[in-house]
Design a protein around this motif. Structure first.
Motif, short mmCIF file in Angstrom:
data_model
loop_
_atom_site.label_atom_id
_atom_site.label_comp_id
_atom_site.label_asym_id
_atom_site.label_seq_id
_atom_site.Cartn_x
_atom_site.Cartn_y
_atom_site.Cartn_z
N ILE A 48 0.81 -1.22 0.00
CA ILE A 48 0.00 0.00 0.00
C ILE A 48 0.84 1.27 0.00
O ILE A 48 0.29 2.36 0.16
CB ILE A 48 -0.99 0.02 1.18
CG1 ILE A 48 -0.27 -0.05 2.53
CG2 ILE A 48 -2.00 -1.12 1.06
CD1 ILE A 48 -1.19 0.07 3.73
N GLY A 49 2.15 1.13 -0.17
CA GLY A 49 2.95 2.32 -0.39
C GLY A 49 4.06 2.62 0.59
O GLY A 49 4.73 3.64 0.46
N TYR A 50 4.29 1.76 1.57
CA TYR A 50 5.40 1.98 2.50
C TYR A 50 6.67 1.34 1.95
O TYR A 50 6.61 0.29 1.30
CB TYR A 50 5.09 1.39 3.87
CG TYR A 50 4.00 2.12 4.62
CD1 TYR A 50 4.28 3.22 5.40
CD2 TYR A 50 2.68 1.69 4.54
CE1 TYR A 50 3.27 3.90 6.09
CE2 TYR A 50 1.66 2.35 5.22
CZ TYR A 50 1.97 3.46 5.99
OH TYR A 50 0.97 4.11 6.66
N SER A 51 7.79 1.95 2.25
CA SER A 51 9.07 1.40 1.81
C SER A 51 9.57 0.37 2.82
O SER A 51 9.11 0.31 3.97
CB SER A 51 10.11 2.52 1.69
OG SER A 51 10.42 3.05 2.97
N ALA A 52 10.54 -0.42 2.38
CA ALA A 52 11.16 -1.40 3.29
C ALA A 52 11.82 -0.69 4.45
O ALA A 52 11.81 -1.18 5.59
CB ALA A 52 12.17 -2.25 2.52
N GLU A 53 12.38 0.48 4.19
CA GLU A 53 13.03 1.24 5.25
C GLU A 53 12.02 1.69 6.30
O GLU A 53 12.28 1.64 7.50
CB GLU A 53 13.74 2.46 4.65
CG GLU A 53 14.70 3.13 5.60
CD GLU A 53 14.30 4.58 5.88
OE1 GLU A 53 14.77 5.09 6.89
OE2 GLU A 53 13.50 5.16 5.14
N GLU A 54 10.83 2.10 5.85
CA GLU A 54 9.80 2.54 6.79
C GLU A 54 9.28 1.38 7.63
O GLU A 54 9.11 1.52 8.85
CB GLU A 54 8.65 3.20 6.02
CG GLU A 54 8.98 4.59 5.50
CD GLU A 54 7.86 5.15 4.63
OE1 GLU A 54 7.55 6.35 4.79
OE2 GLU A 54 7.33 4.40 3.79
N THR A 55 9.02 0.24 7.02
CA THR A 55 8.48 -0.88 7.79
C THR A 55 9.50 -1.43 8.77
O THR A 55 9.13 -2.02 9.79
CB THR A 55 7.99 -2.01 6.86
OG1 THR A 55 9.06 -2.46 6.03
CG2 THR A 55 6.84 -1.52 5.98
#
Length: 264
Positions: A48-55
């Motif tokens: 849904i639009g989150y990056s791997a870095e954000e998660t």
């Protein structure tokens, strides 16, 4: 809809999300999953639009994969701002916002589910987030003082409210002049079949409570907002369809970016 009916719907939503908090469930829709680790929630969030870095940046247990978009992508958060998250869940978006506003900024999460608030507070301690706090309350009646917030974010929560007009009126009250909304939520793109609209699990699963973008725009304008922009994402059909496999809900709803400004 009467006040009693509003309360009945809120209680159904509270019970559903209390169960998710207690059982570490994940994902929107009536077909909620219970993964043995965070991999499912991470995959849902990446979709849904989150990056791997954000998660990877938030404490374990903060990301339950409950959103329908990434409000961070449209919020344009700045260092030192005060951010309010409507329906903050286990704290995922709050913790990402805290990184963006920095130690001089502040993030407030509001959720009406006690188990979610407890979970989010524990995650804040775990992650050492001194500039984030979580408050128990309804998004229609925010436990926030007038004109104290720069940005309001929310992720797939306003569709769950039985009184969306009151949500926007109270959001307007809490924002400072010049403050802005940056919301990811579900909008109707067609008339829902009666069996879907009347099913409790479809309401608590972010489907049956959705309204059309034009209706949302009117509610926001009536509350005082300007520069209203609602953009449905055609690419959301794949993941919203997974919320209720075989029911065809992707033909009636879509995720949308919703933006507006409180005039100076």
């Amino acid at each position: 809809m009467s006040a009693t009916e509003h309360d009945r719907i809120r209680q159904q939503v509270r019970e559903a999300y209390g169960g998710i908090a207690q059982n570490n469930g994940c994902g929107c829709g009536p077909s909620c999953c219970t993964p043995s680790d965070e991999s499912v929630a991470e995959l849902l969030s990446r979709g849904i639009g989150y990056s791997a870095e954000e998660t990877a940046a938030v404490p374990e247990g903060a990301n339950l994969g409950l959103g329908c978009g990434n409000p961070q992508a449209i919020a344009a958060l700045k260092a030192g701002e005060t951010v309010l998250d409507l329906g903050s869940g286990a704290g995922f978006d709050c913790f990402l916002a805290a990184r963006a506003v920095g130690p001089a900024g502040r993030v407030i999460g509001v959720d009406m589910t006690p188990d979610m608030v407890s979970k989010a507070r524990a995650n804040a301690v775990k992650g050492g987030y001194g500039n984030v706090e979580f408050r128990l309350g309804e998004i229609e009646h925010l436990p926030v003082a007038d004109a104290t917030v720069d940005v309001i974010i929310s992720n797939c929560v306003i569709n769950l409210s039985p009184d969306k007009g009151q949500v926007f009126r109270d959001a307007y009250r809490a924002l400072r002049p010049g403050g802005r909304l940056a919301i990811s939520d579900i909008v109707l793109t067609g008339a829902l079949p009666e069996d879907v609209r009347n099913e409790v699990a479809m309401y608590t699963g972010c489907v049956a409570g959705a309204v059309a973008g034009a209706e949302l725009s009117t509610l926001m304008a009536d509350a005082g907002f300007r520069a209203i922009r609602i953009v449905a994402k055609a690419t959301s059909a794949e993941y919203v369809g997974q919320w209720a496999p075989g029911r065809g809900v992707e033909n009636y709803i879509a995720s949308a970016n919703i933006e507006a400004v409180k005039p100076e």
